[in-house]
Structures are given as C-alpha cells and as structure tokens.
Scaffold this motif. Structure first.
Motif, PDB file in Angstrom:
ATOM      1  N   LEU A  92     -26.353 -40.130 -46.515  1.00 37.76           N
ATOM      2  CA  LEU A  92     -27.727 -39.725 -46.209  1.00 37.76           C
ATOM      3  C   LEU A  92     -28.550 -40.894 -45.691  1.00 37.76           C
ATOM      4  O   LEU A  92     -29.335 -40.748 -44.748  1.00 37.76           O
ATOM      5  CB  LEU A  92     -28.379 -39.105 -47.439  1.00 37.76           C
ATOM      6  CG  LEU A  92     -27.822 -37.756 -47.858  1.00 37.76           C
ATOM      7  CD1 LEU A  92     -28.424 -37.316 -49.178  1.00 37.76           C
ATOM      8  CD2 LEU A  92     -28.061 -36.709 -46.770  1.00 37.76           C
ATOM      9  N   ARG A  93     -28.385 -42.052 -46.292  1.00 35.13           N
ATOM     10  CA  ARG A  93     -29.128 -43.243 -45.861  1.00 35.13           C
ATOM     11  C   ARG A  93     -28.859 -43.552 -44.391  1.00 35.13           C
ATOM     12  O   ARG A  93     -29.784 -43.757 -43.603  1.00 35.13           O
ATOM     13  CB  ARG A  93     -28.724 -44.436 -46.731  1.00 35.13           C
ATOM     14  CG  ARG A  93     -29.343 -45.740 -46.282  1.00 35.13           C
ATOM     15  CD  ARG A  93     -28.800 -46.918 -47.115  1.00 35.13           C
ATOM     16  NE  ARG A  93     -29.088 -48.155 -46.440  1.00 35.13           N
ATOM     17  CZ  ARG A  93     -28.249 -48.769 -45.622  1.00 35.13           C
ATOM     18  NH1 ARG A  93     -27.055 -48.285 -45.386  1.00 35.13           N
ATOM     19  NH2 ARG A  93     -28.607 -49.904 -45.042  1.00 35.13           N
ATOM     20  N   ILE A  94     -27.586 -43.594 -44.012  1.00 37.99           N
ATOM     21  CA  ILE A  94     -27.224 -43.917 -42.631  1.00 37.99           C
ATOM     22  C   ILE A  94     -27.792 -42.881 -41.673  1.00 37.99           C
ATOM     23  O   ILE A  94     -28.382 -43.221 -40.645  1.00 37.99           O
ATOM     24  CB  ILE A  94     -25.693 -44.043 -42.496  1.00 37.99           C
ATOM     25  CG1 ILE A  94     -25.225 -45.303 -43.233  1.00 37.99           C
ATOM     26  CG2 ILE A  94     -25.264 -44.064 -41.025  1.00 37.99           C
ATOM     27  CD1 ILE A  94     -23.730 -45.380 -43.461  1.00 37.99           C
TER      28      ILE A  94
ATOM     29  N   GLU B 101     -31.692 -41.481 -37.427  1.00 39.47           N
ATOM     30  CA  GLU B 101     -32.485 -40.422 -36.800  1.00 39.47           C
ATOM     31  C   GLU B 101     -33.981 -40.539 -37.064  1.00 39.47           C
ATOM     32  O   GLU B 101     -34.788 -40.160 -36.230  1.00 39.47           O
ATOM     33  CB  GLU B 101     -31.959 -39.060 -37.253  1.00 39.47           C
ATOM     34  CG  GLU B 101     -30.518 -38.844 -36.811  1.00 39.47           C
ATOM     35  CD  GLU B 101     -29.857 -37.632 -37.420  1.00 39.47           C
ATOM     36  OE1 GLU B 101     -30.558 -36.760 -37.960  1.00 39.47           O
ATOM     37  OE2 GLU B 101     -28.622 -37.566 -37.372  1.00 39.47           O
ATOM     38  N   ARG B 102     -34.350 -40.967 -38.247  1.00 35.24           N
ATOM     39  CA  ARG B 102     -35.749 -41.186 -38.657  1.00 35.24           C
ATOM     40  C   ARG B 102     -36.618 -39.936 -38.690  1.00 35.24           C
ATOM     41  O   ARG B 102     -37.809 -40.033 -38.947  1.00 35.24           O
ATOM     42  CB  ARG B 102     -36.425 -42.251 -37.784  1.00 35.24           C
ATOM     43  CG  ARG B 102     -35.743 -43.590 -37.739  1.00 35.24           C
ATOM     44  CD  ARG B 102     -35.967 -44.345 -39.022  1.00 35.24           C
ATOM     45  NE  ARG B 102     -35.175 -45.565 -39.038  1.00 35.24           N
ATOM     46  CZ  ARG B 102     -35.655 -46.737 -39.374  1.00 35.24           C
ATOM     47  NH1 ARG B 102     -36.888 -46.864 -39.751  1.00 35.24           N
ATOM     48  NH2 ARG B 102     -34.868 -47.786 -39.377  1.00 35.24           N
ATOM     49  N   TRP B 103     -36.073 -38.774 -38.425  1.00 36.51           N
ATOM     50  CA  TRP B 103     -36.839 -37.523 -38.432  1.00 36.51           C
ATOM     51  C   TRP B 103     -36.088 -36.459 -39.210  1.00 36.51           C
ATOM     52  O   TRP B 103     -34.868 -36.356 -39.122  1.00 36.51           O
ATOM     53  CB  TRP B 103     -37.079 -36.997 -37.015  1.00 36.51           C
ATOM     54  CG  TRP B 103     -38.112 -37.791 -36.287  1.00 36.51           C
ATOM     55  CD1 TRP B 103     -37.889 -38.925 -35.556  1.00 36.51           C
ATOM     56  CD2 TRP B 103     -39.509 -37.534 -36.235  1.00 36.51           C
ATOM     57  NE1 TRP B 103     -39.082 -39.383 -35.054  1.00 36.51           N
ATOM     58  CE2 TRP B 103     -40.096 -38.552 -35.448  1.00 36.51           C
ATOM     59  CE3 TRP B 103     -40.333 -36.552 -36.783  1.00 36.51           C
ATOM     60  CZ2 TRP B 103     -41.458 -38.612 -35.193  1.00 36.51           C
ATOM     61  CZ3 TRP B 103     -41.688 -36.613 -36.518  1.00 36.51           C
ATOM     62  CH2 TRP B 103     -42.244 -37.620 -35.736  1.00 36.51           C
TER      63      TRP B 103
ATOM     64  N   LEU C 217     -22.398 -42.899 -54.705  1.00 37.54           N
ATOM     65  CA  LEU C 217     -22.719 -43.893 -53.679  1.00 37.54           C
ATOM     66  C   LEU C 217     -22.363 -43.387 -52.288  1.00 37.54           C
ATOM     67  O   LEU C 217     -23.109 -43.603 -51.323  1.00 37.54           O
ATOM     68  CB  LEU C 217     -22.006 -45.217 -53.962  1.00 37.54           C
ATOM     69  CG  LEU C 217     -22.288 -46.345 -52.970  1.00 37.54           C
ATOM     70  CD1 LEU C 217     -23.783 -46.665 -52.914  1.00 37.54           C
ATOM     71  CD2 LEU C 217     -21.473 -47.576 -53.320  1.00 37.54           C
ATOM     72  N   ASN C 218     -21.262 -42.682 -52.155  1.00 33.17           N
ATOM     73  CA  ASN C 218     -20.855 -42.125 -50.863  1.00 33.17           C
ATOM     74  C   ASN C 218     -21.906 -41.148 -50.327  1.00 33.17           C
ATOM     75  O   ASN C 218     -22.275 -41.192 -49.153  1.00 33.17           O
ATOM     76  CB  ASN C 218     -19.492 -41.440 -50.984  1.00 33.17           C
ATOM     77  CG  ASN C 218     -19.005 -40.881 -49.676  1.00 33.17           C
ATOM     78  OD1 ASN C 218     -19.197 -41.462 -48.608  1.00 33.17           O
ATOM     79  ND2 ASN C 218     -18.372 -39.722 -49.739  1.00 33.17           N
ATOM     80  N   ILE C 219     -22.401 -40.291 -51.184  1.00 35.61           N
ATOM     81  CA  ILE C 219     -23.412 -39.318 -50.774  1.00 35.61           C
ATOM     82  C   ILE C 219     -24.703 -40.030 -50.375  1.00 35.61           C
ATOM     83  O   ILE C 219     -25.287 -39.753 -49.319  1.00 35.61           O
ATOM     84  CB  ILE C 219     -23.678 -38.309 -51.906  1.00 35.61           C
ATOM     85  CG1 ILE C 219     -22.426 -37.467 -52.167  1.00 35.61           C
ATOM     86  CG2 ILE C 219     -24.878 -37.416 -51.575  1.00 35.61           C
ATOM     87  CD1 ILE C 219     -22.409 -36.803 -53.519  1.00 35.61           C
ATOM     88  N   LEU C 220     -25.155 -40.947 -51.218  1.00 34.69           N
ATOM     89  CA  LEU C 220     -26.382 -41.689 -50.919  1.00 34.69           C
ATOM     90  C   LEU C 220     -26.236 -42.479 -49.621  1.00 34.69           C
ATOM     91  O   LEU C 220     -27.158 -42.500 -48.785  1.00 34.69           O
ATOM     92  CB  LEU C 220     -26.738 -42.628 -52.073  1.00 34.69           C
ATOM     93  CG  LEU C 220     -27.178 -41.963 -53.375  1.00 34.69           C
ATOM     94  CD1 LEU C 220     -27.293 -42.985 -54.493  1.00 34.69           C
ATOM     95  CD2 LEU C 220     -28.477 -41.194 -53.195  1.00 34.69           C
TER      96      LEU C 220
ATOM     97  N   THR D 176     -24.038 -33.437 -45.294  1.00 36.48           N
ATOM     98  CA  THR D 176     -23.066 -33.597 -46.391  1.00 36.48           C
ATOM     99  C   THR D 176     -22.028 -32.477 -46.441  1.00 36.48           C
ATOM    100  O   THR D 176     -21.213 -32.461 -47.364  1.00 36.48           O
ATOM    101  CB  THR D 176     -23.790 -33.668 -47.752  1.00 36.48           C
ATOM    102  OG1 THR D 176     -24.491 -32.453 -47.994  1.00 36.48           O
ATOM    103  CG2 THR D 176     -24.737 -34.860 -47.815  1.00 36.48           C
ATOM    104  N   GLN D 177     -22.030 -31.588 -45.472  1.00 36.71           N
ATOM    105  CA  GLN D 177     -21.150 -30.415 -45.542  1.00 36.71           C
ATOM    106  C   GLN D 177     -19.662 -30.759 -45.611  1.00 36.71           C
ATOM    107  O   GLN D 177     -18.862 -29.986 -46.141  1.00 36.71           O
ATOM    108  CB  GLN D 177     -21.414 -29.471 -44.373  1.00 36.71           C
ATOM    109  CG  GLN D 177     -21.025 -30.031 -43.020  1.00 36.71           C
ATOM    110  CD  GLN D 177     -21.395 -29.081 -41.902  1.00 36.71           C
ATOM    111  OE1 GLN D 177     -21.776 -27.948 -42.137  1.00 36.71           O
ATOM    112  NE2 GLN D 177     -21.281 -29.556 -40.678  1.00 36.71           N
TER     113      GLN D 177
END
Length: 179
Positions: free
Chosen positions: A123-125, A130-132, A117-120, A18-19
C-alpha cells in the motif's frame, strides 16, 4: 459526506492494490471463516484444514466484534479526524486523517509479521507512486506505518497500522450574509 466518499474510495483502492495477496486463515474449528464454504473434504479433515484468501476491507469497524477472528485477514479503515482551516490571506485547507489497521493470521511468528509488513509496503508503494485515491483525495505527507511488536498482539494473530492524511475538496460558503 466527503469523509464517507473518501472511505469508500479508499476501500476500492485497497481492494484493487491487495487483491493478489493471498494469506492464511485460521484452521477450521466450530465456525468457518467469513466468506468460506468448506468442501466436503475440508469438513472431513475438520480443524486442521488451512485455508487461504485475499484480505477483506472493512470501514470503521468489523461487522461482528464477537466473531472478530473469523474476519482475519483484514484491513480496517477508520476515520480518525478532520481539519478545515483557513489562515488570513491564504487558501483554505481541508484534510482527513485515516488509520488502516492490518490483521493477519499465521502459525509462524516470523511469517505473520512479514505478511503485515508486506501488506503495508504494498500500500505504501502504491500510494507514494500515485498520490491520489479516487479523483478528489490527494495523499499528504507524512505517511506513517508500523508493524506491532509481539508484546502488543497475541500470536498467531499479527497486526500493524498505517496513518494517512488526505487533502479533500474545499467546501465554500454559498450564502453571503453581508458581513
């Protein structure tokens, strides 16, 4: 200790992802937002100066609840619960559930909710690709998220949350009691 490591790794992960998201900070009043030293020009304009900055990520709680609004925008990562299970004949399973609370500021109701919503979504994507998080923590489905409706929050502050479950390293018994 594993949950502490998970929270610290998640904080680093969120900060990296998110930087580049720069958000509004409430106008200056008597106190300045955390992390800012206003310029002389801003001090002269006083309470109508709009500042922008990247999110801060906090673990478990905000450093000073009484000055909560000074930390906006932020993400709060909170440990909710852990579960260590082993069913007979199956491998043990160890998980932790984490809640991310996102809080933003905007004078525009549409933009404030959009920022959450943009932040969520960012992070969701990243998490789904990456899943880790770190080298030890695997995202487990489902990944749940929501933007709080306006009757849950008080504009010009907006919020939402994401619930994450991570598989974590199994802690095995080291002592044989001879049972």
């Amino acid at each position: 200790m594993t949950d502490i490591v998970l929270l610290n790794e998640l904080k680093k992960y969120i900060e990296a992802k998110t930087q580049n998201i720069i958000l509004d900070v409430r106008p200056l009043e008597n106190e300045h937002p955390i992390g800012y030293e206003p310029s002389e020009e801003e001090k002269q304009q006083n309470n109508k100066t709009m500042l922008r900055r990247a999110l801060e990520v906090h673990l478990m709680g905000l450093p000073n609840k009484e000055k909560e609004k000074n930390y906006v925008p932020y993400i709060l990562a909170q440990f909710l619960e852990g579960d260590d299970t082993q069913t007979a004949g199956e491998e043990p399973d160890s998980t932790s559930k984490i809640r991310l609370i996102v809080c933003t500021y905007s004078d525009n109701d549409s933009k404030g909710a959009y920022d959450v919503l943009n932040i969520l979504s960012t992070l969701r994507i990243a998490l789904l690709k990456e899943r880790w998080v770190g080298e030890q923590f695997a995202l487990k489905m489902p990944l749940e998220y929501m933007v709080y409706p306006n009757d849950w929050v008080t504009p010009p502050y907006f919020a939402g949350e994401m619930i994450l479950t991570f598989e974590k390293p199994i802690i095995t018994q080291e002592v044989d009691y001879g049972y």
